[in-house]
Design an enzyme around this catalytic site. Sequence first.
Site, PDB file in Angstrom:
ATOM      1  N   GLY A 129       0.797  -1.222   0.000  1.00  0.00           N
ATOM      2  CA  GLY A 129       0.000   0.000   0.000  1.00  0.00           C
ATOM      3  C   GLY A 129       0.827   1.268   0.000  1.00  0.00           C
ATOM      4  O   GLY A 129       0.471   2.257  -0.646  1.00  0.00           O
ATOM      5  N   HIS A 140      -0.973  -8.095   2.902  1.00  0.00           N
ATOM      6  CA  HIS A 140      -0.918  -8.551   4.296  1.00  0.00           C
ATOM      7  C   HIS A 140      -2.118  -8.075   5.125  1.00  0.00           C
ATOM      8  O   HIS A 140      -2.275  -8.485   6.273  1.00  0.00           O
ATOM      9  CB  HIS A 140       0.399  -8.149   4.955  1.00  0.00           C
ATOM     10  CG  HIS A 140       0.517  -6.698   5.326  1.00  0.00           C
ATOM     11  ND1 HIS A 140       0.391  -6.257   6.610  1.00  0.00           N
ATOM     12  CD2 HIS A 140       0.760  -5.608   4.572  1.00  0.00           C
ATOM     13  CE1 HIS A 140       0.549  -4.941   6.652  1.00  0.00           C
ATOM     14  NE2 HIS A 140       0.776  -4.521   5.426  1.00  0.00           N
ATOM     15  N   CYS A 162       1.575   2.176  12.255  1.00  0.00           N
ATOM     16  CA  CYS A 162       2.650   2.962  11.657  1.00  0.00           C
ATOM     17  C   CYS A 162       3.138   4.073  12.582  1.00  0.00           C
ATOM     18  O   CYS A 162       4.243   4.559  12.438  1.00  0.00           O
ATOM     19  CB  CYS A 162       2.191   3.560  10.328  1.00  0.00           C
ATOM     20  SG  CYS A 162       1.844   2.316   9.070  1.00  0.00           S
ATOM     21  N   THR A 218      11.979  -6.825 -11.067  1.00  0.00           N
ATOM     22  CA  THR A 218      11.528  -8.199 -11.283  1.00  0.00           C
ATOM     23  C   THR A 218      10.360  -8.521 -10.364  1.00  0.00           C
ATOM     24  O   THR A 218      10.414  -8.314  -9.157  1.00  0.00           O
ATOM     25  CB  THR A 218      12.679  -9.190 -11.008  1.00  0.00           C
ATOM     26  OG1 THR A 218      13.760  -8.885 -11.899  1.00  0.00           O
ATOM     27  CG2 THR A 218      12.225 -10.623 -11.224  1.00  0.00           C
TER      28      THR A 218
END
Length: 380
Positions: free
Chosen positions: A69, A201, A324, A237
Amino acid sequence: MIYFDNSATTPIYPQSLDTYVKTSQRIIGNPSSLHDLGNQANRLLQQARKQIAELIAVSPEEVYFTSGGTEGNNWVLKGTMIEKLGYGNHMIISGVEHPAVSETAEQLKKLGIEVSIAPVDKRGIVRVDELKKLVRKETILVSVMAVNNEVGAIQPIKEISSFLNDFPKIHFHVDAVQAIGKVPLEEWLTERVDFATFSAHKFHGPRGVGFVYWKKGRRLAPLFTGGGQEKNQRSGTENVPGIVAMAKALRLSLDIKAQKPNQTAYLKQALIEALHTYDKVTIFSEGEDYAPHILCFSLKGIRGEVLVHALEEKQIFVSTTSACSSRKHMASSTLHAMQVPNDLATSAIRVSLDESNTMAEVEQFMIIFKQLYKKFSVIN
């Protein structure tokens, strides 16, 4: 152990983990390689893209893979400003956005981008009438999250979408990290939404992988350049095992939600009714305006981190209002935007539920909370 911190992260589904391990072991090719091993990896990558697209009712060519996100939000905000700078230098975000949006906006301000903050009411919901007044000729982006990560306020995406129909050149971005599998898709992924960001997640997938819905026809500059992956839009990648496991987790999450459509709402209401019996508790997430999985409340006189650690000692895991900001000991920016007094804002904790949680866990939580309430009352 009772895990009530599902908005911070969710434990990976065993089936998703199994998919990740098997894909890591069996698919060794780089999806960009021309040989057969590369073709195998690329086929699996495109199958995952198609599955995710079907689950959120969009086209596969509108799904782009990211690391989560935070990257998705950074990409949409910065990519819009780079791509459309010749058309304007003004963006609007709400006053209750995740730091991945609000701090990105602050960074862009240092580069000359003008940022307006749409205020919220005392419920934490964007005041659309005030947002409308902020739109001007130079506006090129509006970013409003679907579900607030701290108190669970459901934002009026439909109403904002209707208003922005009159401004087709403005990009409309929705941070959907807390919405997917929690609030019906049609409430926040409207026809007017140009970009939406997701993180695996948060729905029992692996960490470090996510995706962006990018509406066909819209323009966005790459944030990462070099390798040309994701149609030259997101170089690097691809994390094939993580992406395939994410697709599996999203399907399982939506299936389980369909089987238990009212589980989290039922548990949340039981918690609310029990907490209402304590006169020093203030609840911030009650009513139909809030997502069913997030409950934010304060115990007056006790700092949020103190209550979090006291519950942890009893093997009950919750968080302050945002994972956070927890380690930074920051008070809730959302509660401040809601004009909640500072003493209550710094006392807030967040309980976030999942379909795997049970009423027995809720009852045990309230037994422990009652003990702590008495203990803290004596101390005070």
